[in-house]
Design an enzyme around this catalytic site. Structure first.
Site, PDB file in Angstrom:
ATOM      1  N   ASN A 115     -18.474  56.199 -37.720  1.00 61.28           N
ATOM      2  CA  ASN A 115     -19.738  55.989 -36.974  1.00 61.28           C
ATOM      3  C   ASN A 115     -20.867  57.210 -37.198  1.00 61.28           C
ATOM      4  OD1 ASN A 115     -21.415  54.939 -35.003  1.00 61.28           O
ATOM      5  ND2 ASN A 115     -20.932  56.290 -33.554  1.00 61.28           N
TER       6      ASN A 115
ATOM      7  N   HIS B 157     -23.859  59.343 -35.419  1.00 63.47           N
ATOM      8  CA  HIS B 157     -24.491  59.577 -34.168  1.00 63.47           C
ATOM      9  C   HIS B 157     -25.477  60.575 -34.213  1.00 63.47           C
ATOM     10  CE1 HIS B 157     -24.627  59.458 -29.543  1.00 63.47           C
ATOM     11  NE2 HIS B 157     -24.642  60.835 -29.799  1.00 63.47           N
TER      12      HIS B 157
ATOM     13  N   SER C 249     -24.268  63.441 -36.790  1.00 65.69           N
ATOM     14  CA  SER C 249     -22.935  63.546 -37.076  1.00 65.69           C
ATOM     15  C   SER C 249     -22.235  62.382 -37.427  1.00 65.69           C
ATOM     16  CB  SER C 249     -22.209  64.086 -35.678  1.00 65.69           C
ATOM     17  OG  SER C 249     -22.914  64.978 -35.164  1.00 65.69           O
TER      18      SER C 249
ATOM     19  N   ASP D  14     -18.041  58.639 -28.897  1.00 64.18           N
ATOM     20  CA  ASP D  14     -18.732  59.567 -29.708  1.00 64.18           C
ATOM     21  C   ASP D  14     -17.771  60.660 -29.646  1.00 64.18           C
ATOM     22  OD1 ASP D  14     -21.032  57.854 -30.057  1.00 64.18           O
ATOM     23  OD2 ASP D  14     -21.919  58.573 -28.222  1.00 64.18           O
TER      24      ASP D  14
HETATM   25  C1  GAR Z   1     -29.204  55.592 -35.705  1.00 63.97           C
HETATM   26  O1  GAR Z   1     -29.989  56.812 -35.341  1.00 63.97           O
HETATM   27  C2  GAR Z   1     -27.931  55.918 -35.318  1.00 63.97           C
HETATM   28  O2  GAR Z   1     -27.386  57.211 -35.297  1.00 63.97           O
HETATM   29  C3  GAR Z   1     -27.664  55.591 -33.956  1.00 63.97           C
HETATM   30  O3  GAR Z   1     -28.676  54.135 -34.114  1.00 63.97           O
HETATM   31  C4  GAR Z   1     -29.599  54.421 -34.884  1.00 63.97           C
HETATM   32  C5  GAR Z   1     -29.729  53.032 -35.699  1.00 63.97           C
HETATM   33  O4  GAR Z   1     -30.461  53.270 -36.586  1.00 63.97           O
HETATM   34  N1  GAR Z   1     -26.255  55.270 -33.462  1.00 63.97           N
HETATM   35  C6  GAR Z   1     -26.174  55.413 -32.053  1.00 63.97           C
HETATM   36  O5  GAR Z   1     -26.841  55.912 -31.334  1.00 63.97           O
HETATM   37  C7  GAR Z   1     -24.849  55.163 -31.934  1.00 63.97           C
HETATM   38  N2  GAR Z   1     -24.214  55.812 -30.607  1.00 63.97           N
HETATM   39  P1  GAR Z   1     -30.924  51.915 -38.069  1.00 63.97           P
HETATM   40  O6  GAR Z   1     -30.436  50.651 -37.280  1.00 63.97           O
HETATM   41  O7  GAR Z   1     -32.033  52.187 -38.337  1.00 63.97           O
HETATM   42  O8  GAR Z   1     -29.767  52.587 -38.922  1.00 63.97           O
END
Ligand code: GAR
Length: 223
Positions: A110, A112, A139, A148
């Site tokens: 994942n 985060h 991360s 997480d």
């Molecule tokens: C990213 O910033 C990722 O780190 C976060 O969602 C966004 C997705 O962006 N993920 C989380 O918060 C998971 N806990 P994207 O759809 O443009 O890749």
């Protein structure tokens, strides 16, 4: 001898900019192949990004499932059918249950948007600003049943500027994510990174602490 590319299934919920970064890294030589992109949201832009590159897509709409267990069971069954070497959560906004996560232990990553272990959960950019933090980042970690909370492999750290707002921080964190995630997947694809018990091993050495890259150097190295 040509090595087989690492087979990936990418799980998404939203815009899919991390998916796009992985696709572009594969174009540039990352030895991996995205077999299928799975979304829990039928309208996710990530699905359009995948389809435009002829990557097969599947939707398991969580709203059509009567329970979390049903969603997990459907996802687990699809993943078992596809049997990828690595499951990549890229902006996948569902909490996965214990049995599924255990089955994919060591084979599920994942990303985060915070410097884990700080700021697990949602709204990380806003919470970092509200707390007046000097540092923020992202991360990449192995997924465990703790939200997480799995072993962190690598982080990218950036300094919060006085004039940052939520949008600017999000954009700067995204820029780091788009370099960091393909980098970690590349280590796995080249057999450099594994998980032994609950400790990531990079080049046969245990990562007792996450590798932390400073954002300017990370971005400079990628350009
Ligand atoms: C990213 O910033 C990722 O780190 C976060 O969602 C966004 C997705 O962006 N993920 C989380 O918060 C998971 N806990 P994207 O759809 O443009 O890749």
């Amino acid at each position: 001898m040509t090595e087989q590319p690492l087979s990936l299934v990418v799980l998404v919920s939203g815009s899919g900019s991390n998916l796009q970064a992985i696709i572009e890294a594969i174009d540039a030589g990352l030895p991996a192949r995205i077999e299928v992109v799975i979304s829990n949201r039928p309208q996710a832009l990530a699905l359009t990004r995948a389809a435009s590159r002829n990557i097969p897509t599947r939707v398991i709409d969580h709203r059509e499932c009567t329970s979390r267990d049903e969603f997990d069971a459907r996802l687990d069954s699809l993943l078992s059918e596809l049997d990828p070497q690595l499951v990549v959560l890229a902006g996948f906004m569902r909490i996965l249950g214990d049995p599924l996560v255990r089955r994919w232990h060591g084979r599920m990553l994942n990303i985060h948007p915070s410097l884990l272990p700080d700021y697990r959960g949602l709204q990380t950019h806003r919470r970092v600003l509200e707390a007046g933090e000097q540092w923020h980042g992202c991360s990449v970690h192995y997924v465990t049943a703790e939200l997480d909370g799995g072993p962190v492999i690598a982080r990218a750290r950036l300094e919060v500027h006085g004039n940052d707002d939520e949008a600017s921080l999000k954009s700067r964190v995204h820029d780091c994510e788009h370099v960091l995630y393909p980098t970690v997947i590349d280590w796995i694809a080249r057999g450099r990174l594994t998980l032994a018990d609950d400790t990531p091993m990079l080049d046969n050495k245990p990562l007792r602490q996450a590798l932390t890259f400073e954002a300017p150097q990370l971005m400079e190295a990628a350009s």
